[in-house]
Scaffold this motif. Structure first.
Motif, PDB file in Angstrom:
ATOM      1  N   ALA A 276      35.761  39.500  42.261  1.00 14.93           N
ATOM      2  CA  ALA A 276      36.965  39.525  41.426  1.00 14.93           C
ATOM      3  C   ALA A 276      37.522  40.943  41.312  1.00 14.93           C
ATOM      4  CB  ALA A 276      36.650  38.966  40.044  1.00 14.93           C
TER       5      ALA A 276
ATOM      6  N   GLN B  41      39.460  42.368  44.352  1.00 14.58           N
ATOM      7  CA  GLN B  41      40.832  41.908  44.573  1.00 14.58           C
ATOM      8  C   GLN B  41      41.857  42.930  44.075  1.00 14.58           C
ATOM      9  OE1 GLN B  41      42.276  39.331  46.207  1.00 14.58           O
ATOM     10  NE2 GLN B  41      40.224  38.857  46.979  1.00 14.58           N
ATOM     11  N   HIS B  42      41.479  43.715  43.069  1.00 11.11           N
ATOM     12  CA  HIS B  42      42.370  44.748  42.540  1.00 11.11           C
ATOM     13  C   HIS B  42      41.903  46.152  42.911  1.00 11.11           C
ATOM     14  CE1 HIS B  42      45.009  42.061  40.459  1.00 11.11           C
ATOM     15  NE2 HIS B  42      44.073  41.574  39.702  1.00 11.11           N
TER      16      HIS B  42
ATOM     17  N   ALA C  37      43.846  35.787  40.969  1.00  5.00           N
ATOM     18  CA  ALA C  37      44.082  37.214  40.755  1.00  5.00           C
ATOM     19  C   ALA C  37      45.550  37.585  40.926  1.00  5.00           C
ATOM     20  CB  ALA C  37      43.227  38.040  41.712  1.00  5.00           C
TER      21      ALA C  37
ATOM     22  N   HIS D 247      39.091  39.734  36.468  1.00  3.21           N
ATOM     23  CA  HIS D 247      40.478  40.040  36.830  1.00  3.21           C
ATOM     24  C   HIS D 247      41.193  40.712  35.660  1.00  3.21           C
ATOM     25  CE1 HIS D 247      40.454  36.511  39.929  1.00  3.21           C
ATOM     26  NE2 HIS D 247      39.961  37.618  40.452  1.00  3.21           N
TER      27      HIS D 247
ATOM     28  N   GLU E 265      45.022  32.748  33.207  1.00  2.55           N
ATOM     29  CA  GLU E 265      44.235  32.332  34.363  1.00  2.55           C
ATOM     30  C   GLU E 265      43.366  31.127  34.030  1.00  2.55           C
ATOM     31  OE1 GLU E 265      42.136  35.111  36.779  1.00  2.55           O
ATOM     32  OE2 GLU E 265      43.616  36.700  36.522  1.00  2.55           O
TER      33      GLU E 265
END
Length: 427
Positions: free
Chosen positions: A88, A91-92, A136, A174, A413
């Protein structure tokens, strides 16, 4: 009579001042206790907890939830939980959280080879990749078909309970990325190249170790806190010294694990680097239906479902949502609601009973730009994203805004994921 009134007013004012000091002392003691517990159990106080320390009521709720999903009873084994959290965070491109969960993954017995990248993970974990990147970046794309794929994948299939816990971890991390970037924690993060005692470190080194304690609110009693930290650290070092004297460590294996852990590259866990946030309200995307809270809400639907499939997590999450909206703040309740509803709006969620003209009336343009960036594409905030309207705020107030962003995104989310699960269950 005037003199008498003044004499009566003085002790009353004094009592108020004393009461205020007692409240502040109680809050300081609460933060100190939370930090001391962290030191005893983990050997360090992570930077996120330091940032949240100006709001101890929320911090306690946050730590309770995080500890539950990552360490307490649940259908997923501990290494899976930290690996999912790592996926998770990647992803960022959140180096801080990728490092943290890489370290914890190894500490709970995870296979170091998995840290080479997503292709090295078991097939069951790789199956989570699609729902991870969708939640995400474009959570409105979450569909019943994604749930069906995971639950009917033959030998690699997930159980409903496992999937719910995985979704909670994904959404939690996230949204935590938004907080980390909003508070510049990731920008100040530098991985520790080697542990000093042969044990994989749990958290990144703290700025506080270098004398930088600006992240703590001024109300905290730093002298008392530092004394507790030093005392707990000394006791921990003594225990570790005794442990090292009685055990033979496989130093070569440990060094290999540390080398792999410290250089865990977030890009090795990203299969679609071009997928990113896009405007939900674009004209060419009108086929995406708005998520109406009146049809599926946290209070009436999400809470009961997640609590039934993952015992007690609903209560813990609900406590987080409530505590962040009731924290003492200079912001009015209307402004807090504007922030919350604006975040849900840019993620495709609408409230029929809310006048969205309030958003433009209460939130300045620069503040809206900041909120949207931190909520939707937090890693882009590595470059300045017009945080001008936040500059005059006290550090604790800026943190409060980031807490609102994090919790609103978390709930959004979860709503998308839980609605898809509900649709699968009734199909």
């Amino acid at each position: 009579m005037i003199i008498c009134a003044n004499k009566m007013e003085y002790p009353l004012r004094t009592q108020c001042q004393r009461a205020h000091k007692q409240v502040m002392s109680g809050e300081t003691e609460r933060v100190s206790l939370l930090f001391t517990k962290a030191l005893v159990s983990r050997g360090s106080v992570d930077a996120v907890s330091q940032q949240m320390a100006s709001h101890p009521q929320y911090l306690e709720s946050f730590l309770r939830t995080q500890h539950y999903i990552l360490h307490m009873d649940g259908p997923l084994p501990l290494p899976y939980r930290h690996y999912i959290a790592l996926m998770a965070a990647a992803q960022h491109h959140c180096n801080y959280l990728v490092y943290l969960h890489s370290a914890q993954f190894l500490r709970v017995g995870g296979d170091p080879l998995w840290l080479q990248g997503l292709q090295a993970a078991p097939p069951r974990l790789r199956l989570l990749d699609h729902i991870n990147k969708v939640l995400a970046h474009q959570p409105w794309l979450t569909a019943c078909s994604h749930i069906q794929t995971l639950l009917k994948a033959g030998e690699q299939c997930w159980s409903l309970a496992e999937l719910v816990q995985a979704v909670v971890i994904l959404a939690h991390c996230h949204s935590l990325c938004s907080f980390v970037f909003g508070c510049d924690t990731d920008a100040d993060f530098v991985p520790l190249p080697k542990s000093t005692n042969g044990v994989p470190p749990i958290f990144c080194p703290l700025d506080a170790a270098n004398g930088n304690t600006n992240s703590l609110d001024s109300s905290c009693d730093m002298v008392c806190l530092k004394e507790r930290i030093q005392k707990s650290q000394e006791e921990r070092e003594k225990r570790e010294e005794l442990l090292l004297q009685t055990q033979t460590l496989q130093q070569t294996d440990i060094e290999e694990e540390e080398e792999m852990m410290c250089f865990t590259d977030p890009t090795h866990f990203i299969t679609d680097p071009d997928l990113c946030y896009q405007e939900f309200a674009r004209r060419e995307q009108e086929h995406f239906q708005v998520f109406r809270v009146q049809d599926y809400s946290w209070e009436d639907h999400g809470f009961s479902l997640v609590n039934r499939l993952y015992s007690d997590i609903g209560h813990l999450l609900d406590d987080r949502f409530r505590s962040v909206t009731t924290l003492p703040s200079t912001h009015s309740p209307d402004l807090k609601r504007a922030v919350w509803n604006y975040i849900h709006c840019v993620l495709g969620i609408r409230y029929d009973d809310y006048d969205y003209g309030e958003v433009n009336r209460l939130l300045e343009r620069d503040l809206k730009m900041y909120i949207k960036a931190v909520a939707c594409f937090p890693d882009a905030t590595k470059t300045p994203v017009c945080p001008l309207s936040l500059a005059p705020l006290k550090p604790s107030e800026r943190i409060h805004v980031n807490l609102l962003i994090m919790e609103a995104r978390l709930q959004a989310e979860l709503l998308y994921a839980l609605r898809a699960i509900t649709q699968y269950m009734i199909a």
